[in-house]
Design a protein around this motif. Structure first.
Motif, PDB file in Angstrom:
ATOM      1  N   ALA A 483       0.829  -1.208   0.000  1.00 36.04           N
ATOM      2  CA  ALA A 483       0.000   0.000   0.000  1.00 36.04           C
ATOM      3  C   ALA A 483       0.863   1.257   0.000  1.00 36.04           C
ATOM      4  CB  ALA A 483      -0.938  -0.004   1.209  1.00 36.04           C
ATOM      5  N   ALA A 484       1.925   1.262   0.803  1.00 38.04           N
ATOM      6  CA  ALA A 484       2.803   2.438   0.879  1.00 38.04           C
ATOM      7  C   ALA A 484       3.560   2.646  -0.431  1.00 38.04           C
ATOM      8  CB  ALA A 484       3.774   2.276   2.042  1.00 38.04           C
ATOM      9  N   VAL A 485       4.083   1.560  -1.008  1.00 37.91           N
ATOM     10  CA  VAL A 485       4.826   1.662  -2.261  1.00 37.91           C
ATOM     11  C   VAL A 485       3.920   2.146  -3.388  1.00 37.91           C
ATOM     12  CG1 VAL A 485       5.986   0.316  -4.055  1.00 37.91           C
ATOM     13  CG2 VAL A 485       6.596  -0.010  -1.657  1.00 37.91           C
ATOM     14  N   ASN A 486       2.741   1.605  -3.479  1.00 31.60           N
ATOM     15  CA  ASN A 486       1.829   1.985  -4.568  1.00 31.60           C
ATOM     16  C   ASN A 486       1.401   3.440  -4.463  1.00 31.60           C
ATOM     17  OD1 ASN A 486       1.980  -0.544  -5.745  1.00 31.60           O
ATOM     18  ND2 ASN A 486       0.184  -1.332  -4.661  1.00 31.60           N
ATOM     19  N   ARG A 487       1.283   3.949  -3.239  1.00 30.72           N
ATOM     20  CA  ARG A 487       0.941   5.361  -3.096  1.00 30.72           C
ATOM     21  C   ARG A 487       2.094   6.243  -3.576  1.00 30.72           C
ATOM     22  NH1 ARG A 487      -1.980   9.213  -4.323  1.00 30.72           N
ATOM     23  NH2 ARG A 487      -2.033  11.004  -2.887  1.00 30.72           N
ATOM     24  N   LEU A 488       3.325   5.829  -3.285  1.00 33.34           N
ATOM     25  CA  LEU A 488       4.467   6.592  -3.783  1.00 33.34           C
ATOM     26  C   LEU A 488       4.479   6.620  -5.306  1.00 33.34           C
ATOM     27  CD1 LEU A 488       7.568   5.746  -1.563  1.00 33.34           C
ATOM     28  CD2 LEU A 488       5.835   7.501  -1.263  1.00 33.34           C
ATOM     29  N   ILE A 489       4.170   5.507  -5.918  1.00 40.48           N
ATOM     30  CA  ILE A 489       4.134   5.456  -7.383  1.00 40.48           C
ATOM     31  C   ILE A 489       3.083   6.422  -7.921  1.00 40.48           C
ATOM     32  CG2 ILE A 489       3.640   3.969  -9.359  1.00 40.48           C
ATOM     33  CD1 ILE A 489       4.815   1.637  -7.700  1.00 40.48           C
ATOM     34  N   GLU A 490       1.921   6.468  -7.276  1.00 39.77           N
ATOM     35  CA  GLU A 490       0.857   7.387  -7.700  1.00 39.77           C
ATOM     36  C   GLU A 490       1.284   8.846  -7.558  1.00 39.77           C
ATOM     37  OE1 GLU A 490      -2.539   6.583  -5.328  1.00 39.77           O
ATOM     38  OE2 GLU A 490      -2.848   4.549  -6.094  1.00 39.77           O
ATOM     39  N   MET A 491       2.011   9.160  -6.495  1.00 38.72           N
ATOM     40  CA  MET A 491       2.403  10.548  -6.224  1.00 38.72           C
ATOM     41  C   MET A 491       3.597  10.996  -7.048  1.00 38.72           C
ATOM     42  SD  MET A 491       1.973  11.122  -2.095  1.00 38.72           S
ATOM     43  CE  MET A 491       3.274   9.971  -1.652  1.00 38.72           C
ATOM     44  N   GLY A 492       4.268  10.067  -7.703  1.00 38.93           N
ATOM     45  CA  GLY A 492       5.497  10.412  -8.405  1.00 38.93           C
ATOM     46  C   GLY A 492       6.693  10.489  -7.485  1.00 38.93           C
ATOM     47  N   GLY A 493       6.564   9.899  -6.292  1.00 42.03           N
ATOM     48  CA  GLY A 493       7.638   9.883  -5.310  1.00 42.03           C
ATOM     49  C   GLY A 493       7.243  10.574  -4.030  1.00 42.03           C
ATOM     50  N   GLY A 494       7.962  10.278  -2.964  1.00 43.84           N
ATOM     51  CA  GLY A 494       7.694  10.911  -1.686  1.00 43.84           C
ATOM     52  C   GLY A 494       7.877   9.971  -0.525  1.00 43.84           C
ATOM     53  N   PHE A 495       7.179  10.275   0.581  1.00 38.44           N
ATOM     54  CA  PHE A 495       7.146   9.437   1.773  1.00 38.44           C
ATOM     55  C   PHE A 495       5.705   8.989   1.989  1.00 38.44           C
ATOM     56  CE2 PHE A 495      10.652  12.361   3.610  1.00 38.44           C
ATOM     57  CZ  PHE A 495      11.635  11.631   2.963  1.00 38.44           C
ATOM     58  N   ALA A 496       5.528   7.793   2.540  1.00 37.85           N
ATOM     59  CA  ALA A 496       4.183   7.317   2.867  1.00 37.85           C
ATOM     60  C   ALA A 496       4.251   6.368   4.050  1.00 37.85           C
ATOM     61  CB  ALA A 496       3.547   6.626   1.673  1.00 37.85           C
ATOM     62  N   VAL A 497       3.238   6.457   4.901  1.00 38.38           N
ATOM     63  CA  VAL A 497       3.041   5.514   6.004  1.00 38.38           C
ATOM     64  C   VAL A 497       1.724   4.804   5.768  1.00 38.38           C
ATOM     65  CG1 VAL A 497       2.679   5.259   8.486  1.00 38.38           C
ATOM     66  CG2 VAL A 497       4.343   6.914   7.635  1.00 38.38           C
ATOM     67  N   ALA A 498       1.725   3.474   5.879  1.00 42.93           N
ATOM     68  CA  ALA A 498       0.502   2.687   5.698  1.00 42.93           C
ATOM     69  C   ALA A 498       0.242   1.859   6.948  1.00 42.93           C
ATOM     70  CB  ALA A 498       0.618   1.788   4.474  1.00 42.93           C
ATOM     71  N   ASP A 499      -1.026   1.718   7.268  1.00 43.88           N
ATOM     72  CA  ASP A 499      -1.433   0.934   8.435  1.00 43.88           C
ATOM     73  C   ASP A 499      -2.804   0.347   8.148  1.00 43.88           C
ATOM     74  OD1 ASP A 499      -1.621  -0.178  10.942  1.00 43.88           O
ATOM     75  OD2 ASP A 499      -2.076   1.694  11.989  1.00 43.88           O
ATOM     76  N   GLY A 500      -2.943  -0.962   8.295  1.00 46.10           N
ATOM     77  CA  GLY A 500      -4.223  -1.608   8.024  1.00 46.10           C
ATOM     78  C   GLY A 500      -4.641  -1.525   6.568  1.00 46.10           C
ATOM     79  N   GLY A 501      -3.658  -1.480   5.672  1.00 43.85           N
ATOM     80  CA  GLY A 501      -3.956  -1.426   4.238  1.00 43.85           C
ATOM     81  C   GLY A 501      -4.256  -0.035   3.718  1.00 43.85           C
ATOM     82  N   LYS A 502      -4.194   0.983   4.584  1.00 43.24           N
ATOM     83  CA  LYS A 502      -4.495   2.356   4.169  1.00 43.24           C
ATOM     84  C   LYS A 502      -3.303   3.272   4.457  1.00 43.24           C
ATOM     85  CE  LYS A 502      -9.465   1.932   5.112  1.00 43.24           C
ATOM     86  NZ  LYS A 502     -10.612   2.485   5.889  1.00 43.24           N
ATOM     87  N   VAL A 503      -3.160   4.288   3.619  1.00 50.52           N
ATOM     88  CA  VAL A 503      -2.115   5.279   3.829  1.00 50.52           C
ATOM     89  C   VAL A 503      -2.604   6.280   4.871  1.00 50.52           C
ATOM     90  CG1 VAL A 503      -0.797   7.143   2.767  1.00 50.52           C
ATOM     91  CG2 VAL A 503      -1.154   5.001   1.528  1.00 50.52           C
ATOM     92  N   THR A 504      -1.827   6.459   5.935  1.00 51.82           N
ATOM     93  CA  THR A 504      -2.235   7.331   7.040  1.00 51.82           C
ATOM     94  C   THR A 504      -1.503   8.672   7.049  1.00 51.82           C
ATOM     95  OG1 THR A 504      -0.609   6.246   8.490  1.00 51.82           O
ATOM     96  CG2 THR A 504      -2.864   5.358   8.478  1.00 51.82           C
ATOM     97  N   ALA A 505      -0.401   8.763   6.325  1.00 54.39           N
ATOM     98  CA  ALA A 505       0.323  10.036   6.218  1.00 54.39           C
ATOM     99  C   ALA A 505       1.201   9.968   4.977  1.00 54.39           C
ATOM    100  CB  ALA A 505       1.172  10.300   7.462  1.00 54.39           C
ATOM    101  N   GLU A 506       1.411  11.134   4.345  1.00 52.24           N
ATOM    102  CA  GLU A 506       2.194  11.132   3.114  1.00 52.24           C
ATOM    103  C   GLU A 506       2.771  12.512   2.842  1.00 52.24           C
ATOM    104  OE1 GLU A 506      -1.101  12.040  -0.334  1.00 52.24           O
ATOM    105  OE2 GLU A 506      -0.954   9.968   0.386  1.00 52.24           O
ATOM    106  N   LEU A 507       3.793  12.534   2.004  1.00 51.19           N
ATOM    107  CA  LEU A 507       4.377  13.765   1.482  1.00 51.19           C
ATOM    108  C   LEU A 507       4.788  13.492   0.047  1.00 51.19           C
ATOM    109  CD1 LEU A 507       5.674  16.613   1.567  1.00 51.19           C
ATOM    110  CD2 LEU A 507       7.729  15.534   2.532  1.00 51.19           C
ATOM    111  N   ALA A 508       4.211  14.219  -0.897  1.00 54.63           N
ATOM    112  CA  ALA A 508       4.559  14.046  -2.305  1.00 54.63           C
ATOM    113  C   ALA A 508       5.865  14.767  -2.616  1.00 54.63           C
ATOM    114  CB  ALA A 508       3.432  14.578  -3.186  1.00 54.63           C
TER     115      ALA A 508
END
Length: 575
Positions: A483-508
């Motif tokens: 989940a965290a890796v796929n969110r980074l791919i969507e954002m074009g890069g950044g930081f992401a935290v995932a918990d319970g299958g959902k992203v809880t914090a991010e920075l593009a």
């Protein structure tokens, strides 16, 4: 006297220095710290254009600022950093850091170069022409940094030479590939040969003895990788300038502070390598380092001006910047104005003769960002992180991290085997780590285990992954890692935290997967949220995202910590 000469910049400087004409700017009644002698003298400081023209006298100016009760010290010089690791673009870095008295930085665009190659270096040089602070560039020497990873670009000497004559270029950036130096690697030798008449920056962690001699014989004169006073003293004894480093991850000031004194301060400078906006907001930048070093100097009854000398004049001398580092006639007008010398509390800054205000930043030309389509990884599933054991074995190597160090250590763990291969051992602080290739070269995924994060659940992912900047992810759950890796791919890069299958914090970080397009204040807010989200997962590291970023570096085996925090090395090589 020729009227033509009186109208030239040089003519005006000479006349204003004598008090025959008004200066452009005068700082009146200010305490001037002489970083050579330590004496403080109340004086006026007269400035014409970007040059100091008068001190230790009284002057009049077109603009005058009453500085009664304030003190002037030379502007600070950060001798080694990667602006990309501040997570903001060079123009935002300028706005973030300059108010802390940092008027010059020596930047290695190594991170963006590993993603975009020459395009990344050109972007930084274009930005350097617009910044209020003086951004100088050392040309990245090791792209890719290692043969063990897949980078997005490769730079040979032919790629660097077109930039060498640029007015903002100082020399060759940190020579990280010291095995290549010692073994006469042809590509490394070509770069060293081309810069023999210029500055070559060093990077030699734990290199000692005859290996250090061979490394320095290549013309390398500086090092920011010393992590013990013993190591630093050997390098000083051999003529190598030491850059005391204190950044968001690498924190060497406490270990190295004892080397700074009246005998060494001309051969010691300061660097951050690197700090993010949250740490800058909470602690400061080089002003924080100076203040802490002053504390160490006072404890040893050493004069405190040696901290200011290291942060300015010594730094300029070491890197061949002959026009700055002192407050005196003829020197560049880079000045930090303080209200407390021991606390190094900066109230105002003069950069290139200009009082730093919001208006200066607003007048800069916008530079279009690059690397907005550099993220070429494809989405992953939880199954991608399966760690298959060796036949009949469930004992596996583990990477061990320590707070405040980018060096990693080799460890071992005996893990249970589940449906998806070897399982994390959360009770013993062993979780998964994976590196996902994101430059579109081969799609590889490297998998292992890491100890030291303290995660009890969830995952943390980063597209800042030194030095090749693939996606690095750590996690207690394969699903959360995906989940965290796929969110980074969507954002074009950044930081992401995932918990319970959902992203809880991010920075593009869409600029090459390394930098934000947002103001540094917004980045700071996101970093606060990310830290909290990581802590909620059980993370015990103060800088988990930058610690993740350094996990892809090669491990140094047989490395042990002594009771004093120094290193004993039985064998020093890469795995």
């Amino acid at each position: 006297m020729s009227s033509d000469l009186t109208q030239t910049h040089l003519g005006k400087c000479i006349l204003a220095g004598q008090g025959k004409i008004k200066a452009d700017l005068v700082l009146r009644n200010i305490g001037l710290l002489d970083v050579i002698t330590g004496k403080v003298t109340e004086t006026d400081i007269a400035i014409v254009g970007d040059r100091i023209v008068g001190t230790h006298d009284s002057y009049t100016g077109e603009t005058e600022i009453d500085c009664t009760g304030k003190l002037a010290v030379p502007g600070f010089i950060d001798t080694h950093l990667h602006i990309e690791s501040s997570l903001v673009t060079p123009l935002e870095f300028d706005r973030c850091v300059l108010p802390h008295g940092v008027t010059t930085v020596l930047c290695d665009p190594h991170e963006i170069a590993n993603v975009l190659g020459s395009e990344g270096i050109k972007y930084f040089l274009d930005c350097a022409e617009q910044t209020v602070m003086d951004v100088r560039v050392n040309l990245s020497s090791c792209v890719p940094a290692t043969a063990f990873e897949t980078a997005g670009a490769r730079l040979e000497i032919e790629d660097l030479l077109p930039f060498r004559s640029h007015e903002k270029v100082v020399g060759l950036a940190e020579m990280m590939n010291y095995p290549g130096v010692l073994n006469l690697d042809p590509g490394i030798m070509a770069k060293l040969e081309a810069f023999q008449d210029g500055h070559i920056d060093g990077h030699a962690p734990l290199v000692r003895g005859s290996d250090l001699n061979g490394y320095m014989a290549a013309g390398i004169r500086t090092d920011h990788e010393a992590t013990s006073a013993e190591e630093a003293r050997e390098k000083l004894a051999k003529g190598m300038a030491i850059l005391i480093r204190e950044g968001s991850v690498s924190k060497d000031l406490e270990a190295l502070a004892e080397i700074l004194d009246e005998n060494s301060s001309s051969f010691v400078a300061l660097c951050t390598d690197d700090r993010n906006p949250l740490d800058i907001g909470e602690e400061g930048h080089l002003d924080s380092l100076v203040s802490r070093l002053i504390g160490h100097l006072k404890a040893r009854n050493c004069p405190i001006h040696h901290a200011y000398r290291a942060a300015s004049h010594s730094a300029a001398r070491i890197f061949g910047l002959r026009d700055r580092g002192l407050i005196g006639p003829g020197w560049r007008a880079d000045i930090a104005i303080l209200d407390d010398l021991e606390a190094c509390h900066v109230t105002d800054v003069i950069a290139g003769g200009r009082l730093v205000t919001k208006d200066l930043f607003a007048k800069r030309k916008t530079i279009e960002p690059v690397g907005l389509t550099s993220m070429k990884a494809t989405p992953v599933t939880a199954e991608a992180f399966a760690c298959d054991p060796k036949p009949g074995q469930n004992q596996t190597p583990v990477i061990k991290v320590k707070p405040g160090l980018i060096l990693t250590f080799r460890d071992e763990a005996t893990l249970e085997i589940g449906d998806n291969g070897l399982k994390p051992d959360l009770d013993n602080d062993v979780i998964k780590v994976a590196v996902v290739e994101r430059h579109g070269v081969n799609g590889n995924i490297g998998r292992s285990f890491v100890r030291g994060f303290g995660l009890k659940r969830g995952a943390i992912a980063s597209s800042v992954g030194h030095d090749s900047h693939n996606i690095t992810v750590v996690g207690a759950s394969d699903a959360d890692m995906a989940a965290a890796v796929n969110r980074l791919i969507e954002m074009g890069g950044g930081f992401a935290v995932a918990d319970g299958g959902k992203v809880t914090a991010e920075l593009a970080l869409p600029v090459a997967g390394l930098m934000s397009l947002e103001p540094f204040e917004t980045v700071e807010e996101h970093l606060i949220d990310l830290r909290k989200a990581a802590k909620d997962l059980g993370c015990v590291l103060p800088e988990p995202f930058l610690q993740v970023a350094f996990l892809a570096l090669p491990v140094i085996p047989h490395l042990k910590m002594t009771d004093r925090g120094l290193f004993d090395v039985d064998k020093f090589d890469f795995v």
